[in-house]
Design a protein around this motif. Structure first.
Motif, short mmCIF file in Angstrom:
data_model
loop_
_atom_site.label_atom_id
_atom_site.label_comp_id
_atom_site.label_asym_id
_atom_site.label_seq_id
_atom_site.Cartn_x
_atom_site.Cartn_y
_atom_site.Cartn_z
N PHE A 162 -1.18 12.58 16.26
CA PHE A 162 -1.98 12.40 15.05
C PHE A 162 -2.69 11.06 15.07
O PHE A 162 -2.38 10.18 15.89
CB PHE A 162 -1.13 12.52 13.78
CG PHE A 162 0.01 11.53 13.71
CD1 PHE A 162 -0.17 10.26 13.16
CD2 PHE A 162 1.28 11.87 14.17
CE1 PHE A 162 0.89 9.36 13.09
CE2 PHE A 162 2.34 10.98 14.10
CZ PHE A 162 2.14 9.71 13.55
N GLU A 163 -3.67 10.91 14.17
CA GLU A 163 -4.40 9.66 14.00
C GLU A 163 -4.25 9.19 12.56
O GLU A 163 -4.17 10.00 11.64
CB GLU A 163 -5.89 9.86 14.30
CG GLU A 163 -6.18 10.32 15.70
CD GLU A 163 -7.65 10.68 15.87
OE1 GLU A 163 -8.51 9.80 15.63
OE2 GLU A 163 -7.95 11.84 16.23
N LEU A 164 -4.21 7.87 12.39
CA LEU A 164 -4.18 7.24 11.07
C LEU A 164 -5.32 6.25 10.94
O LEU A 164 -5.67 5.58 11.92
CB LEU A 164 -2.86 6.48 10.85
CG LEU A 164 -1.54 7.21 10.99
CD1 LEU A 164 -0.38 6.24 10.76
CD2 LEU A 164 -1.46 8.38 10.03
N ASP A 165 -5.90 6.14 9.76
CA ASP A 165 -6.93 5.15 9.51
C ASP A 165 -6.93 4.80 8.02
O ASP A 165 -6.40 5.54 7.19
CB ASP A 165 -8.30 5.67 9.93
CG ASP A 165 -9.32 4.56 10.09
OD1 ASP A 165 -8.93 3.37 10.05
OD2 ASP A 165 -10.53 4.86 10.26
N ASN A 166 -7.53 3.64 7.71
CA ASN A 166 -7.68 3.19 6.31
C ASN A 166 -6.37 3.31 5.54
O ASN A 166 -6.30 3.90 4.47
CB ASN A 166 -8.79 3.98 5.62
CG ASN A 166 -10.13 3.82 6.32
OD1 ASN A 166 -10.49 2.73 6.74
ND2 ASN A 166 -10.85 4.91 6.50
N LEU A 167 -5.34 2.71 6.11
CA LEU A 167 -4.01 2.71 5.51
C LEU A 167 -3.98 1.68 4.39
O LEU A 167 -4.07 0.48 4.65
CB LEU A 167 -2.98 2.39 6.59
CG LEU A 167 -1.52 2.27 6.19
CD1 LEU A 167 -1.00 3.55 5.57
CD2 LEU A 167 -0.68 1.88 7.40
N THR A 168 -3.89 2.14 3.15
CA THR A 168 -3.92 1.24 1.99
C THR A 168 -2.52 1.08 1.43
O THR A 168 -1.89 2.05 0.98
CB THR A 168 -4.86 1.81 0.90
OG1 THR A 168 -6.16 1.99 1.45
CG2 THR A 168 -4.94 0.85 -0.27
N LEU A 169 -2.02 -0.15 1.46
CA LEU A 169 -0.67 -0.47 1.03
C LEU A 169 -0.74 -1.50 -0.09
O LEU A 169 -1.49 -2.48 0.01
CB LEU A 169 0.15 -1.00 2.19
CG LEU A 169 0.20 -0.08 3.42
CD1 LEU A 169 0.77 -0.82 4.63
CD2 LEU A 169 0.99 1.18 3.13
N ASN A 170 0.04 -1.29 -1.13
CA ASN A 170 0.02 -2.18 -2.30
C ASN A 170 1.35 -2.89 -2.44
O ASN A 170 2.40 -2.23 -2.51
CB ASN A 170 -0.26 -1.37 -3.57
CG ASN A 170 -1.55 -0.58 -3.47
OD1 ASN A 170 -2.61 -1.13 -3.22
ND2 ASN A 170 -1.45 0.74 -3.64
N ALA A 171 1.31 -4.21 -2.51
CA ALA A 171 2.53 -4.97 -2.77
C ALA A 171 3.03 -4.57 -4.15
O ALA A 171 2.30 -4.65 -5.13
CB ALA A 171 2.25 -6.47 -2.72
N ALA A 172 4.26 -4.12 -4.23
CA ALA A 172 4.79 -3.57 -5.48
C ALA A 172 5.06 -4.67 -6.48
O ALA A 172 5.48 -5.77 -6.13
CB ALA A 172 6.05 -2.77 -5.21
N SER A 173 4.83 -4.35 -7.77
CA SER A 173 5.11 -5.31 -8.83
C SER A 173 6.15 -4.76 -9.80
O SER A 173 6.31 -5.24 -10.90
CB SER A 173 3.83 -5.64 -9.60
OG SER A 173 3.24 -4.47 -10.10
N GLY A 174 6.86 -3.72 -9.37
CA GLY A 174 7.87 -3.10 -10.22
C GLY A 174 9.26 -3.55 -9.84
O GLY A 174 9.45 -4.60 -9.21
N PRO A 175 10.29 -2.74 -10.20
CA PRO A 175 11.67 -3.10 -9.86
C PRO A 175 11.85 -3.27 -8.36
O PRO A 175 11.34 -2.49 -7.57
CB PRO A 175 12.46 -1.88 -10.37
CG PRO A 175 11.60 -1.28 -11.43
CD PRO A 175 10.20 -1.50 -10.98
N GLY A 176 12.55 -4.33 -7.98
CA GLY A 176 12.80 -4.57 -6.57
C GLY A 176 11.81 -5.52 -5.94
O GLY A 176 12.01 -6.00 -4.84
#
Length: 203
Positions: A162-176
């Motif tokens: 498979f191929e992956l692109d434009n992987l958008t990850l958000n630093a969490a601001s919730g519990p943990g």
């Protein structure tokens, strides 16, 4: 400083602190700039570790998707052309959420038929996403997974590629999650301002 001025500024600072503390920062990983680089160990992109799951064969690429008969979106992609899994984790062990990711089969390179994305938190699975590959890239939303500290991408069927692109990850601001130092400092200033305002009111 007058009482009115103090009453106006202190709550404003506190509101700013709370707004900043709740803001999540997004990282978009585009896998650009490599014509065909093969990796046998995890790489770091945008503060995240990306590599094959430890028990799998260690082999994946960053590659221009116009090469070698791949499913093309005209840009660089991560190519996993073996029947192996790819993990993504924060380099410092923090928690995050998956915003979205573009996925496609590896076409002529041991293609998979679909992809399974599994989220983990503290070693436990928190949910999965899946989609069947079509003739082009598909954007997969990760909003239903919630907060994770590790993602695993697994190609299903046939060669599993498979191929992956434009992987958008958000630093969490919730519990943990861990508040940023600037957010904590602003929050402290806001509280101090409110305390000063109440003290002056008492006098």
């Amino acid at each position: 400083m007058s009482k009115i001025c103090t009453y106006m500024i202190a709550p404003a600072i506190l509101a700013m602190a709370l707004a900043t503390a709740g803001t999540a920062s997004a990282t978009i990983i585009t896998f650009e700039g490599q014509s065909n680089t093969i990796y046998n160990n995890p790489i770091v992109r945008g503060g995240f570790l990306i590599g094959n799951v430890a028990s799998d064969e260690q082999h994946f690429h960053e590659i221009d998707s116009t090469q070698y008969g791949l499913t093309s979106n005209g840009t660089g992609v991560l190519l996993n052309d073996r029947n192996t899994r790819i993990f993504v984790a924060d380099q410092l062990g923090g928690v995050f959420t998956l915003g979205s990711v573009d996925v496609a089969t590896a076409a002529s390179n041991n293609p998979g038929l679909s992809i399974l994305v599994e989220g983990f938190l503290n070693g436990l699975s928190v949910g999965t996403l899946s989609t069947t590959f079509g003739s082009a890239f598909t954007t997969l939303s990760g909003s239903s997974l919630g907060t994770v500290d590790r993602l695993v991408f697994d190609g299903i069927g046939s060669g599993g590629g498979f191929e992956l692109d434009n992987l958008t990850l958000n630093a969490a601001s919730g519990p943990g999650s861990i508040p940023e130092p600037v957010s904590l400092a602003l929050f402290g200033i806001g509280l101090a301002g409110l305390a000063a305002a109440r003290k002056r009111q008492a006098v």
